[in-house]
Design an enzyme around this catalytic site. Structure first.
Site, short mmCIF file in Angstrom:
data_model
loop_
_atom_site.label_atom_id
_atom_site.label_comp_id
_atom_site.label_asym_id
_atom_site.label_seq_id
_atom_site.Cartn_x
_atom_site.Cartn_y
_atom_site.Cartn_z
N TYR A 158 -9.84 2.54 -10.92
CA TYR A 158 -8.60 1.93 -10.42
C TYR A 158 -7.61 1.74 -11.57
O TYR A 158 -6.43 2.11 -11.47
CB TYR A 158 -8.91 0.60 -9.74
N LYS A 162 -3.82 3.38 -12.31
CA LYS A 162 -2.59 2.59 -12.50
C LYS A 162 -1.93 2.94 -13.83
O LYS A 162 -0.70 2.94 -13.93
CB LYS A 162 -2.93 1.10 -12.41
N1 LIG Z 1 -3.31 -7.11 -4.43
C1 LIG Z 1 -3.34 -7.24 -5.75
O1 LIG Z 1 -3.93 -8.16 -6.31
C2 LIG Z 1 -2.60 -6.23 -6.60
C3 LIG Z 1 -2.51 -6.46 -7.99
C4 LIG Z 1 -1.83 -5.54 -8.77
C5 LIG Z 1 -1.28 -4.42 -8.18
N2 LIG Z 1 -1.40 -4.22 -6.85
C6 LIG Z 1 -0.82 -3.01 -6.28
O2 LIG Z 1 0.05 -3.35 -5.22
C7 LIG Z 1 0.04 -2.30 -4.25
C8 LIG Z 1 -0.21 -2.87 -2.87
O3 LIG Z 1 -1.40 -3.59 -2.89
P1 LIG Z 1 -1.82 -4.51 -1.66
O4 LIG Z 1 -2.97 -5.30 -2.15
O5 LIG Z 1 -0.65 -5.16 -1.07
O6 LIG Z 1 -2.38 -3.40 -0.66
P2 LIG Z 1 -2.65 -3.44 0.89
O7 LIG Z 1 -4.04 -3.02 1.11
O8 LIG Z 1 -2.27 -4.72 1.47
O9 LIG Z 1 -1.68 -2.33 1.39
C9 LIG Z 1 -1.83 -0.98 1.03
C10 LIG Z 1 -1.37 -0.14 2.21
O10 LIG Z 1 -1.53 1.23 1.85
C11 LIG Z 1 -1.99 1.91 2.99
N3 LIG Z 1 -2.64 3.16 2.58
C12 LIG Z 1 -3.87 3.31 2.04
N4 LIG Z 1 -4.11 4.62 1.83
C13 LIG Z 1 -3.00 5.28 2.25
C14 LIG Z 1 -2.66 6.65 2.30
N5 LIG Z 1 -3.51 7.60 1.88
N6 LIG Z 1 -1.45 7.00 2.79
C15 LIG Z 1 -0.59 6.04 3.24
N7 LIG Z 1 -0.86 4.73 3.22
C16 LIG Z 1 -2.07 4.36 2.73
C17 LIG Z 1 -2.94 0.94 3.67
O11 LIG Z 1 -3.16 1.27 5.02
C18 LIG Z 1 -2.19 -0.37 3.48
O12 LIG Z 1 -1.31 -0.62 4.56
C19 LIG Z 1 -1.01 -1.30 -4.71
O13 LIG Z 1 -0.39 -0.23 -5.39
C20 LIG Z 1 -1.87 -2.10 -5.67
O14 LIG Z 1 -2.49 -1.29 -6.64
C21 LIG Z 1 -2.04 -5.09 -6.04
#
Ligand SMILES: NC(=O)c1ccc[n+]([C@@H]2O[C@H](COP(=O)([O-])OP(=O)(O)OC[C@H]3O[C@@H](n4cnc5c(N)ncnc54)[C@H](O)[C@@H]3O)[C@@H](O)[C@H]2O)c1
Length: 267
Positions: A158, A162
């Site tokens: 992961y 990133k």
């Molecule tokens: N949640 C955290 O703690 C966190 C921390 C740092 C960075 N991020 C980043 O923030 C972003 C969003 O994270 P989140 O936790 O809100 O995610 P989330 O799981 O809430 O949402 C991700 C969305 O992406 C969709 N998805 C997955 N695979 C897909 C594909 N192949 N095509 C189209 N859509 C697809 C899922 O259905 C979902 O709706 C990510 O890039 C993640 O790496 C999250």
């Protein structure tokens, strides 16, 4: 305040289908800022809920961003519907399980790179011709603090994806800045999404891991998905006209702190 005006901007938020996720919050945020909004997700039901909540999306389409055919079809629809694209926000990720690197199945590694890296590339590749034809555009990639510093705890692949997102951001900024397209990233720390909230039922996470996470967050709280909205709107706006190639931490100060750091009074 016109510097921050996004009225009428044509914006695509990918991965907008998870209620309580970052993409969902960003879609609502851009819509409330007056954007013409296109949204996509692999999860059709979730996407339909997001579109219903927003009420007036220009386009809501199922799209697996790791599929070249899906992405090309989506952008053909965007061109037909909106005539171009001003802002692309790349959000989706997959992280099938935490796993030590020496035990990581190749299939997990491949899937994470297919969505988290190739998926962003495919959307960017499809968006660029529209933006270059207009002579302007803005791409915002959602990275992570894990793309800048190491997380451990089985997050090897992961974190590597990133880091790739961050370096793609810098390369694209240099490649296209002179042709009116700015490319930046947000690097959140831990965001309280449904995915993270699900771990709260696990006593090990709640009692051992969460306190360590909070010690690394000088503001003393997890981020909220809504915390990403202001920085994203800023990057998309004229106020950020010369902000290009930046990995903007939205992490409450996590990346600023060293191992001995802590808020006043912290042990
Ligand atoms: N949640 C955290 O703690 C966190 C921390 C740092 C960075 N991020 C980043 O923030 C972003 C969003 O994270 P989140 O936790 O809100 O995610 P989330 O799981 O809430 O949402 C991700 C969305 O992406 C969709 N998805 C997955 N695979 C897909 C594909 N192949 N095509 C189209 N859509 C697809 C899922 O259905 C979902 O709706 C990510 O890039 C993640 O790496 C999250």
């Amino acid at each position: 305040m016109n510097l921050f005006d996004l009225a009428g901007r044509r914006v695509l938020v990918t991965g907008a289908g998870a209620n309580g996720g970052v993409g969902h919050a960003l879609a609502l945020g851009f819509f409330r800022a007056g954007a013409q909004l296109a949204v996509c997700d692999i999860d059709e039901e979730g996407l339909a809920r997001t579109a219903q909540e927003i009420g007036k999306t220009a386009l809501a389409a199922r799209c697996d961003i790791s599929s070249e055919a899906d992405v090309d079809a989506l952008f053909a629809r965007i061109k037909d519907t909106l005539g171009g694209l001003d802002v692309l926000v790349n959000v989706p990720f997959v992280f099938p399980r935490r796993c030590p690197p020496h035990e990581l199945p190749l299939a997990d590694w491949d899937r994470m790179f297919a969505v988290n890296v190739t998926g962003y590339f495919l959307c960017i590749r499809a968006a660029l011709p529209l933006m270059l034809a207009q002579g302007n555009g803005c791409i915002i990639n959602i990275g992570s603090n894990a793309g800048e510093t190491a997380l451990g705890r089985g997050a090897f692949a992961y974190s590597a994806t990133k880091s790739a997102v961050h370096q793609m951001t810098r390369e694209l900024a240099v490649e296209y800045g002179g042709r009116g397209v700015r490319v930046n990233a947000l690097a959140p720390a831990q965001v309280l999404t449904p995915g993270l909230a699900a771990h709260m039922d696990n006593p090990h996470f709640r009692d051992k891991v969460l306190p360590r996470i909070l010690m690394g967050l000088p503001m003393g709280r997890l981020l909220a998905p809504e915390d990403m909205v202001g920085p994203a709107l800023f990057l998309a706006s004229e106020a950020a006209a010369c902000v290009n190639g930046v990995i903007l931490p939205v992490d409450g100060g996590n990346l600023a702190m060293n191992a001995g750091g802590g808020a006043p009074g912290a042990q």
